[in-house]
Design an enzyme around this catalytic site. Structure first.
Site, short mmCIF file in Angstrom:
data_model
loop_
_atom_site.label_atom_id
_atom_site.label_comp_id
_atom_site.label_asym_id
_atom_site.label_seq_id
_atom_site.Cartn_x
_atom_site.Cartn_y
_atom_site.Cartn_z
CB SER A 135 -0.94 -0.03 1.29
OG SER A 135 0.04 -0.12 2.24
CE LYS A 174 0.41 9.14 -0.37
NZ LYS A 174 -0.08 8.02 0.60
#
Lengths: 215, 215
Positions: A135, A174
């Site tokens: 993921s 991120k």
DNA sequence: TCTGAAGTAAAACGGATGTTCTCTTTAGCC
DNA sequence: GGCTAAAGAGAACATCCGTTTTACTTCAGA
């Protein structure tokens, strides 16, 4: 023997000495120290080495090249080299799961991983997580990779963070940017699209300090 | 690497090295060895040190005073510190450029990187390259990443290799599979398509042992 | 015996390297 | 300000020390 506080420069020299000794297995020259610590003159190095010797931190052998020995009680005997930066691997991380808390992990027989020395942060608090699933592929992080995380809540724009998205019930890695009232979460892979989120929906769990992939 | 029996003089030098290292904490000079081993000339010492280096007993840093490191397990006395797994970063790698050879790199001020202990390979021969550009993005390797390479020419199917494609004049990092007469180079990212190549067109430069990304 | 490789000897070259000298700068203190 | 000790700058010096060169010796194998 014991003396007053070391100057910033002297501490720098001491640190450089440790690093150099762990890389090569012989001491540096005066000029190595000069370059490594960004000191203007060899005489300044010599001066500070004399201070360090008087204060009992090192021993020098006169007229002998590289005749510097690190004394220091905390690494006496066999342990004279800086302990490798090891951080514990606390568990796995995957999108859709919260980052595990590390209190309930048995202290002993924790798996650990060695991290590059360049990570100057407070290694004590750091921990690592093994990534499960793909993921995080948009962050260039694959199944099985190990992410080293420094648990901080405040990060600068552009830093890679481990963020928990409350509504989505999802953990993600991120780069974080603050943009007029909202948060942009930018994947590391430039071909991917960013996510925009409400600041209240984002909980920063820590800063990603490194990614290590064994093969 | 492995070689014939050491001469009596070479064993004497090895022993002296151990003693010297345990008394002082820095290596001896050529002339120290000359005196300590009752050898007539410095050139003889140099000659035998070269032999010891070729046989893998020591490592020497050229033009560096006392640049002798004792290798191998027979390190005696205080010198028994666990050698940190450090590999030199020899340069940059990018698609379209050959992997640099590491002979002509200055020994001093080589940057190094610490690699996880789990890499049990012969760390001595390993080296690292800093990736330039995003041409390896399909292997989940970004600009600025560091790849640790173990220089082998034989690899097992499925291992990530640094391969030089002769016709394309290009270096690439991919997983290698041999399939009925041809070679399949599979990107790490499963969404990407593999490359099929003629075995004669592929030159394996080494095995990718790890990828490290600092942030 | 010849021959080439391994090993030894002695000296010299030149860069590496610890040290010293003189002069300036900085910081605390009266 | 003026004084003093600590710290730094820059250059020079003398030696340390790795390396090279040339010549000599030893010794195994053809």
């Amino acid at each position: 023997m014991v003396s007053k506080r070391l100057s910033e420069k002297q501490q720098r020299i001491l640190g450089f000495l440790q690093n150099f000794l762990s890389e090569h297995h012989f001491p540096p020259t005066v000029r190595d120290i000069q370059r490594g610590c960004d000191i203007s003159s060899t005489s300044v190095v010599d001066y500070n080495l004399q201070v360090l010797q008087k204060s009992g931190h090192i021993r020098r052998s006169p007229d002998i090249s590289r005749g510097i020995e690190l004394l220091g009680q905390e690494r006496g005997g066999l342990l004279r080299f800086p302990s490798p930066r090891r951080v514990p691997i606390l568990g796995a991380i995957a999108a859709g799961q919260p980052i595990p808390v590390f209190d309930d992990v048995p202290v002993e027989d924790r798996e650990t991983v060695e991290v590059p020395q360049s990570l100057a942060g407070n290694t004590n608090q750091m921990f690592a997580l093994r990534v499960r699933g793909q993921s995080m592929i948009d962050a260039l992080i694959d199944d099985g990779d190990i992410v080293v995380i420094e648990p901080v809540t405040r990060v600068r724009d552009g830093e890679m963070v481990a963020a928990w998205l409350k509504n989505e019930q999802e953990t993600t890695l991120k780069k974080l940017y603050r943009e007029n009232g909202r948060i942009r979460l930018q994947p590391a892979n430039r071909t991917m699209q960013p996510i925009y989120a409400d600041p209240n929906n984002v909980e920063i769990k820590g800063r990603v300090a490194a990614v290590i992939r064994n093969m």
